[in-house]
Design a protein around this motif. Structure first.
Motif, short mmCIF file in Angstrom:
data_model
loop_
_atom_site.label_atom_id
_atom_site.label_comp_id
_atom_site.label_asym_id
_atom_site.label_seq_id
_atom_site.Cartn_x
_atom_site.Cartn_y
_atom_site.Cartn_z
N LYS A 129 0.84 -1.19 0.00
CA LYS A 129 0.00 0.00 0.00
C LYS A 129 0.88 1.24 0.00
CE LYS A 129 -3.78 -2.20 2.57
NZ LYS A 129 -4.55 -2.20 3.84
N GLU B 271 -0.41 4.68 -0.62
CA GLU B 271 -1.10 5.78 0.06
C GLU B 271 -2.60 5.58 -0.06
OE1 GLU B 271 -0.90 9.65 -1.82
OE2 GLU B 271 -0.04 8.74 -3.62
N GLN B 272 -3.31 6.12 0.91
CA GLN B 272 -4.77 6.07 0.83
C GLN B 272 -5.25 7.17 -0.09
OE1 GLN B 272 -6.78 6.06 4.58
NE2 GLN B 272 -8.83 6.13 3.68
N GLN C 2 -12.18 1.75 2.32
CA GLN C 2 -11.13 2.65 1.88
C GLN C 2 -10.57 2.18 0.54
OE1 GLN C 2 -10.56 0.90 5.04
NE2 GLN C 2 -11.87 2.39 6.05
N TYR D 141 -6.92 2.37 -1.71
CA TYR D 141 -5.50 2.64 -1.63
C TYR D 141 -4.86 2.52 -3.02
CZ TYR D 141 -6.28 1.59 3.33
OH TYR D 141 -6.75 1.57 4.61
N ASP E 106 -3.84 3.40 8.93
CA ASP E 106 -2.58 4.09 8.67
C ASP E 106 -1.81 4.39 9.95
OD1 ASP E 106 -3.17 4.01 6.03
OD2 ASP E 106 -3.97 6.06 5.92
#
Length: 512
Positions: free
Chosen positions: A28, A30-31, A39, A41, A101
């Motif tokens: 992952k 970044e969101q 969510q 990513y 996160d």
């Protein structure tokens, strides 16, 4: 007989079985989105280095197992394979409880997590259109609209209604390819289906009148009304029907398209909510007058899309054959389009929040003047080059090709995030009168209308209300049941080779 050694016959590694791989196969980065259902990513597959979008299916609110909306979306996407439809690559899982996160465990009482793996796309149509200083050219608009109609025609031929067509659900990559996304509200249909469907679908600003009047039996025409709203929005440089609720939305539709009666829409008086929402006085159709700055072929196509009676509304297949796409300037090749820095609503929302805090602090200290909001610009009428986008921080695999000095971001809406509509409602700018045009029957192929208005350029765009925010194009937001979530062309009438489609009479292999 001598047997080959174990593994020697595997010429190619077979594709993974959906659900057999762990999310640990991806890093992952970044969101890029968040909503009611999970969510999203940006992630990199560790083995291949491919950049993808991971949509986590949120399970903590589910009392009866796997979300039905996710089941329906997966089922539909598994059967759709087209260059203008987002590809669901696979499903991956996490064996244990995921962490956010900040390293805290999530609230999934079932432990573990389930992710949908999609192609990563750089932008959505609304996000691009809202960039400060950006102008789309007429060939660029035709390119995007043709891809939208092609993908939607494919869905309808395969008996799938999208039911949430809007700019933020139309994803675009930096090669100019447009894909329909977020099939969370989509469903299969059949022409002989006798059951009732919900009318609480499609984001309010793009919802057709039949759904607003309570229809529960409908077909592909509902998606074509949404396409008409997007088409006019691109040409007009702002949303054309920004209602706050169902009643106001219908009023705006009737002010633009005229009030319905049995003559222009047989059976309308028997619709469930007709008596509650019918206008107090008859209203004339004003599409041609209000959009008189559009070129005549664009206006002709728009008239056929924004028809009140769904049985007379143009189909995606017939729209692709419209003169608009076969007269100069022709749709450009997607690969010829400029590239832009990627931007996602989740990230830009944080930037806007920080920007507002900085502005408030600066005002208190009297160190700067109030910031002026940007407006969308009308299109380049003669096929000029689009303005380059301002600098936006890029993802790890998206180099900055068109950066300018950074300017503060104005209002925008992108395809990942979830938010609320912002800004005041737009004033009513519809002209007092207009010509009522005839209906279009997609089965007959006939169309009658009044004379075309003179060609010209419209007034500069004035910033209006923010669009409804809802789910992102990967389907991370709540269902768009209620509000929650340039350009006129000019040119000669000569024909030419269409760089996107070849001969206009060609038959697609998947047409029925």
């Amino acid at each position: 007989m001598v047997m080959a050694d174990l593994g020697k016959l595997n010429v190619e590694e077979p594709p993974p079985i959906w659900g057999s791989r762990s999310v640990d196969c991806f890093e992952k980065l970044e969101q890029i989105g968040e909503g009611t259902y999970g969510q999203v990513y940006m992630a990199k597959e560790i083995k291949t280095g491919e950049i993808v979008a991971l949509k986590k299916i949120r399970m903590d609110n589910e009392r009866e197992g796997f979300p039905i909306t996710a089941i329906r979306e997966i089922k539909i996407l598994k059967k759709l394979h087209h260059e203008n439809v987002i590809q669901l690559k696979e499903i991956v899982t996490s064996p244990g409880r995921d962490r956010d996160d900040q390293g805290k465990p999530d609230n999934n009482k079932y432990k573990g997590g389930i992710y949908m793996v999609f192609d990563y796309m750089d932008h959505d149509l609304t996000g691009l259109a809202d960039r400060p200083g950006l102008r789309f050219t007429v060939p660029q608009i035709k390119c995007y609209m043709k891809q939208l109609l092609t993908g939607l025609h494919y869905c309808h031929v395969n008996q799938v209604l999208h039911r949430d067509i809007k700019g933020s659900n139309l994803l675009i990559d930096n090669e100019g390819n447009l894909k329909l996304a977020d099939f969370g509200l989509a469903r299969s249909f059949s022409h002989d289906h006798a059951g009732n469907l919900t009318n609480r679908v499609i984001t309010l600003w793009y919802r057709p009148p039949e759904l607003l009047l309570g229809a529960t039996k409908y077909g592909p025409a509902i998606d074509m009304w949404s396409v008409g709203c997007i088409f006019a929005e691109l040409l007009h440089a702002k949303p054309i029907l920004p209602g706050k609720n169902e009643h106001e939305q219908l009023n705006k539709i009737f002010e633009l398209c005229g009030s319905p009666d049995e003559n222009i829409w047989p059976g309308v008086s028997k619709m469930p909510w007709y008596n509650n929402f019918k206008p107090a006085r008859p209203l004339k159709r004003r599409v041609r007058e209000f959009f008189r700055h559009f070129d005549r072929h664009a206006l002709e196509l728009l008239e056929k899309m924004l028809v009140l009676d769904p049985s007379q509304r143009i189909s995606a297949k017939d729209a692709l054959d419209a003169e608009y796409f076969w007269t100069d300037p022709l749709p450009c090749d997607p690969k010829s389009l400029p590239t832009y820095e990627s931007s996602h609503e989740f990230q830009t929302k944080k930037k806007r929040q920080q920007q507002r805090q900085n502005e408030e602090a600066a005002k208190r200290q009297k160190l700067q003047h109030p910031q002026q909001q940007h407006s969308r610009l009308p299109p380049l009428q003669h096929g000029g080059q689009s303005h380059a986008a301002p600098h936006w921080p890029a993802g790890p695999n998206h180099p900055n090709n068109n950066a300018l000095p950074q300017v503060p971001a104005g209002p925008s809406h992108h395809f990942y995030g979830n938010g609320k509509p912002r800004g005041p409602p737009a004033p009513n700018r519809y002209p007092p009168s207009g010509n009522q045009s005839g209906g279009y029957n997609q089965n007959r192929g006939g169309y009658s209308s009044g004379s075309y208005p003179p060609q010209g350029r419209g007034a500069p765009y004035v910033a209006g209300p923010r669009r409804p925010s809802g789910g992102g194009a990967y389907g991370v937001g709540p269902p768009n049941y209620t509000q929650g979530g340039q350009y006129g062309g000019s040119g000669s009438s000569g024909r030419g080779q269409n760089p996107m489609g070849g001969n206009r009479n060609q038959q697609y292999g998947w047409q029925q």
